[in-house]
Design a protein around this motif. Structure first.
Motif, short mmCIF file in Angstrom:
data_model
loop_
_atom_site.label_atom_id
_atom_site.label_comp_id
_atom_site.label_asym_id
_atom_site.label_seq_id
_atom_site.Cartn_x
_atom_site.Cartn_y
_atom_site.Cartn_z
N SER A 266 0.98 -50.11 -5.56
CA SER A 266 0.74 -50.11 -4.14
C SER A 266 -0.46 -48.90 -4.33
O SER A 266 -0.52 -48.01 -4.80
CB SER A 266 1.87 -49.91 -3.04
N LYS A 267 -1.62 -49.49 -3.71
CA LYS A 267 -2.61 -48.84 -3.73
C LYS A 267 -2.61 -49.29 -2.08
O LYS A 267 -3.39 -49.49 -0.86
CB LYS A 267 -4.44 -49.48 -4.42
N PHE A 268 -3.64 -47.79 -1.27
CA PHE A 268 -3.99 -47.12 -0.23
C PHE A 268 -5.59 -46.56 -0.14
O PHE A 268 -5.82 -45.54 -0.84
CB PHE A 268 -3.34 -45.73 0.31
N ARG B 184 -18.09 -45.43 -8.07
CA ARG B 184 -17.37 -45.26 -6.30
C ARG B 184 -16.97 -47.02 -6.25
O ARG B 184 -17.29 -48.13 -6.64
CB ARG B 184 -18.74 -45.38 -5.36
N GLU B 185 -15.87 -46.98 -5.16
CA GLU B 185 -15.07 -48.27 -4.77
C GLU B 185 -13.80 -48.39 -6.12
O GLU B 185 -13.05 -49.69 -5.84
CB GLU B 185 -16.14 -48.97 -4.11
N GLY B 186 -14.18 -47.56 -6.79
CA GLY B 186 -13.18 -47.56 -7.93
C GLY B 186 -11.76 -48.09 -7.63
O GLY B 186 -10.63 -48.71 -9.28
N SER B 187 -11.33 -47.64 -6.76
CA SER B 187 -9.88 -47.03 -6.99
C SER B 187 -9.24 -48.71 -7.16
O SER B 187 -7.88 -48.44 -7.72
CB SER B 187 -9.61 -46.57 -5.63
N ASP B 188 -9.69 -49.44 -5.88
CA ASP B 188 -9.04 -50.90 -6.86
C ASP B 188 -7.75 -51.47 -8.27
O ASP B 188 -7.21 -51.50 -8.60
CB ASP B 188 -9.50 -52.05 -5.88
N TYR B 189 -9.97 -51.18 -8.94
CA TYR B 189 -9.50 -50.90 -10.68
C TYR B 189 -8.59 -50.42 -10.98
O TYR B 189 -7.90 -50.73 -11.91
CB TYR B 189 -11.37 -51.02 -10.87
MG MG Z 1 -12.76 -49.95 -1.34
#
Ligand code: MG
Ligand code: ADP
Ligand code: ASP
Length: 389
Positions: A8-10, A211-216
């Motif tokens: 689960s990613k927040f 940047r924004e790489g947490s989804d990955y």
């Molecule tokens: Mg994002």
């Protein structure tokens, strides 16, 4: 290997303050299968860390850099306030203070050098995720006392090359590390809390995925443990037919294929980091995108299931140099000669010109002198709405 566990990613907006973090803890508590929790930096912190680097590099060396001191204090205060509101334990407060010390020290180093490299930038960036995940781990210890909450430094698992700020994950090394460090300890009673976005190279230097790489990161963890589901919790109830910040009346999409979601992300929709679906697709793990603000609204499920006939799902926009590229996402769009005709009828032939086509997208370039960014997206979405399946 596949198992029943969920990753689960927040995202940053989901952990922006104490109340938001509490909401996330509820979501985690509600699903006993959630085993790896991936946390982004609190909202806007990564931007603030970039600002720290810029302010430090232009300031004077003797520490009289008011802009730098102010932004560092803002970041520290934001996290300490959340910690206090969440009744964070003294031990974790100490860890948080140590990270605040690291932040000041990196600011000083950049001030002395009057410059920052991609390498030191990644060290600086990492503080955002390391702070927020520390707070979330402690909150979960308080909220879910019957489970063992492990705080995991993602840099031990997510190994990458040394391409700082856009590092490439080393999938086989990640799998090996996961097998050694995580899999043996995964059971009904454990939850791992870790950071999105960050990793480390084979020498141990901190790296970031972009940047924004947490989804990955979430997808990489999902792939490594063979999860049954990867959840991306954000501030909207799923992937929509268009960016809801740009258009009032969007349609939230129930089902998307990996390829459609990848095309959408690559062609400009900011909802997912473009490479997120690659690990999921390799292991056929479904990805769910939903709103942590209101999980009951449901969300989008992304799988390898793809329409066999025509379907039109979303429109996105990307700016390339001085070009506006509008893309329609769906399947068998070549059957949709009507779309081009309709666009031309509605908007006038010279406005939209064919640009590119893939199996799941068709892109047009917009004559910028006729229409601006917002207007072209609005008009394209209007045309699209006629074709919703
Ligand atoms: Mg994002
Ligand atoms: P997070 O902090 O959770 O990672 P992001 O800001 O990265 O969140 O992504 C969520 C945002 O993506 C939404 O608030 C929305 O404005 C934007 N967005 C852009 N395109 C779309 C789309 N097609 N569907 C849904 N959201 C979109
Ligand atoms: N915090 C990082 C960023 O803002 C990564 C992420 O949130 O996905 O870019």
């Amino acid at each position: 290997m596949e198992n029943k566990w969920v990753v689960s990613k927040f995202g940053g907006s989901s952990v922006k303050d104490a109340v938001s973090m509490l909401r996330c803890s509820q979501i985690i508590e509600n699903n006993s299968l959630t085993k790896i929790v991936v946390i982004s930096a609190t909202q806007n912190t990564t931007n603030q860390l970039e600002f720290v680097a810029r302010a430090a590099s232009v300031g004077d060396i003797d520490g009289n850099n008011d802009t730098l001191q102010k932004i560092i204090q803002e970041i520290i205060q934001k996290h300490i306030s959340i910690a206090i509101e969440l009744f964070t334990s003294p031990a974790v407060l100490n860890d948080l203070e140590a990270l605040c010390g690291e932040l000041k020290a990196i600011g000083e180093t950049i001030s002395i050098n009057q410059d920052f490299t991609p390498k030191i930038m990644d060290e600086l960036y990492s503080l955002g995720e390391r702070m927020s995940s520390l707070l979330m781990a402690d909150l979960l210890r308080l909220r879910i006392p019957n489970k063992t909450i492990h705080f995991l430094d993602a840099r031990k698992i997510i190994k990458t090359n040394s391409d700082f700020q856009k590092a490439e994950p080393q999938i086989e090394v990640i799998a090996k590390n996961t097998a050694l460090e995580i899999l043996p300890h995964l059971n009904e009673n454990s939850i791992y809390v870790t950071q999105g976005f960050i990793g480390s190279d084979l020498l141990g230097n901190t790296t970031t995925l972009g940047r924004e790489g947490s989804d990955y990161s979430a997808a990489l963890f999902g792939e490594a443990i063979g999860a049954s589901l990867i959840e991306i919790w954000t501030d909207v109830p799923g992937v929509a037919s268009c960016d809801p910040r740009e258009i009032d009346k969007v349609n939230y999409i129930k089902e998307l294929s990996y390829d459609e979601a990848t095309a959408l992300a690559t062609l400009g929709a900011k909802i997912l980091f473009p490479t997120t679906l690659l690990p999921a697709k390799r292991k056929k793990i479904p990805v769910f995108v939903g709103s942590s603000l209101n999980p009951r609204l449901g969300g989008t499920t992304i799988t390898d299931k793809q329409h066999t006939g025509f379907s039109l799902k979303a429109v996105s926009q990307i700016l390339k140099k001085d070009l506006i590229i509008i893309s329609f996402i769906g399947t068998h769009l070549d059957e949709l000669e009507n779309l081009a005709t309709s666009l031309q009828n509605d908007l006038g032939e010279s406005h939209f010109e064919f640009y590119d086509q893939t199996e799941v997208s068709i892109s047009f370039k917009v004559a910028t002198f006729k229409m601006d960014k917002k207007e072209s997206l609005l008009r394209a979405h209007e045309v699209l709405s006629k074709f919703f399946v």
